[in-house]
Design a protein around this motif. Structure first.
Motif, short mmCIF file in Angstrom:
data_model
loop_
_atom_site.label_atom_id
_atom_site.label_comp_id
_atom_site.label_asym_id
_atom_site.label_seq_id
_atom_site.Cartn_x
_atom_site.Cartn_y
_atom_site.Cartn_z
N VAL A 47 19.91 -98.13 30.18
CA VAL A 47 20.88 -97.80 29.15
C VAL A 47 20.97 -98.89 28.08
CG1 VAL A 47 23.30 -97.28 28.67
CG2 VAL A 47 22.22 -96.34 30.71
N TYR A 48 21.24 -100.11 28.49
CA TYR A 48 21.51 -101.16 27.51
C TYR A 48 20.28 -101.58 26.71
CZ TYR A 48 23.05 -105.47 25.36
OH TYR A 48 23.35 -106.44 24.44
N PHE A 90 23.26 -89.49 29.87
CA PHE A 90 24.48 -90.12 29.40
C PHE A 90 24.38 -90.30 27.89
CE2 PHE A 90 23.96 -91.56 33.75
CZ PHE A 90 25.21 -91.33 34.27
N TYR A 91 25.50 -90.24 27.22
CA TYR A 91 25.48 -90.51 25.79
C TYR A 91 26.73 -91.28 25.40
CZ TYR A 91 28.30 -86.22 25.53
OH TYR A 91 29.25 -85.26 25.72
N VAL A 92 26.63 -92.00 24.30
CA VAL A 92 27.77 -92.77 23.79
C VAL A 92 28.16 -92.20 22.43
CG1 VAL A 92 27.18 -94.88 25.04
CG2 VAL A 92 26.28 -94.53 22.75
N PRO A 122 25.46 -97.77 14.61
CA PRO A 122 25.98 -97.14 13.40
C PRO A 122 25.66 -95.64 13.37
CG PRO A 122 23.99 -98.35 12.90
CD PRO A 122 24.33 -98.66 14.33
N TYR A 123 26.34 -94.93 12.50
CA TYR A 123 26.16 -93.49 12.35
C TYR A 123 24.69 -93.12 12.13
CZ TYR A 123 26.71 -88.78 10.47
OH TYR A 123 26.62 -87.44 10.25
N ALA A 124 23.98 -93.92 11.35
CA ALA A 124 22.59 -93.63 11.02
C ALA A 124 21.67 -93.60 12.24
CB ALA A 124 22.06 -94.65 10.01
N ALA A 125 22.08 -94.22 13.33
CA ALA A 125 21.28 -94.23 14.55
C ALA A 125 21.42 -92.93 15.33
CB ALA A 125 21.67 -95.41 15.43
N GLY A 126 22.39 -92.10 14.96
CA GLY A 126 22.62 -90.86 15.69
C GLY A 126 23.41 -91.12 16.97
N ILE A 127 23.39 -90.16 17.85
CA ILE A 127 24.10 -90.29 19.13
C ILE A 127 23.09 -90.74 20.17
CG2 ILE A 127 25.39 -89.06 20.91
CD1 ILE A 127 26.37 -87.16 18.69
#
Length: 74
Positions: free
Chosen positions: A5-6, A41-43, A50-55
């Motif tokens: 994940v990290y 899993f999602y964050v 940032p928003y530009a990276a998507g979910i």
């Protein structure tokens, strides 16, 4: 699970010029869904990137979460 994940999360953020806080664990209310042979899993937006990276989403194979030699259906 830290590396699954990290590490990818940090790479996405750093490639965009951001640093993220350390990831310590998956919370009890962490959003997830099951897909085939994995749990994904999602964050949330802005939680780590940032928003530009998507979910950001991270697939963990279900088999890696079950202790070896155990049978969940007994």
């Amino acid at each position: 699970m830290h590396s699954e994940v990290y590490v990818p999360l940090r790479v996405v953020a750093e490639n965009m010029g951001y640093q993220i806080p350390p990831f310590t664990s998956i919370s009890d209310d962490q959003p997830f869904y099951l897909r085939g042979e994995s749990v994904d899993f999602y964050v949330g937006l802005y939680e780590y990137t940032p928003y530009a990276a998507g979910i950001p989403e991270f697939a963990i194979p279900l088999a890696s979460l079950i202790p070896k030699g155990s049978n969940l259906f007994q």
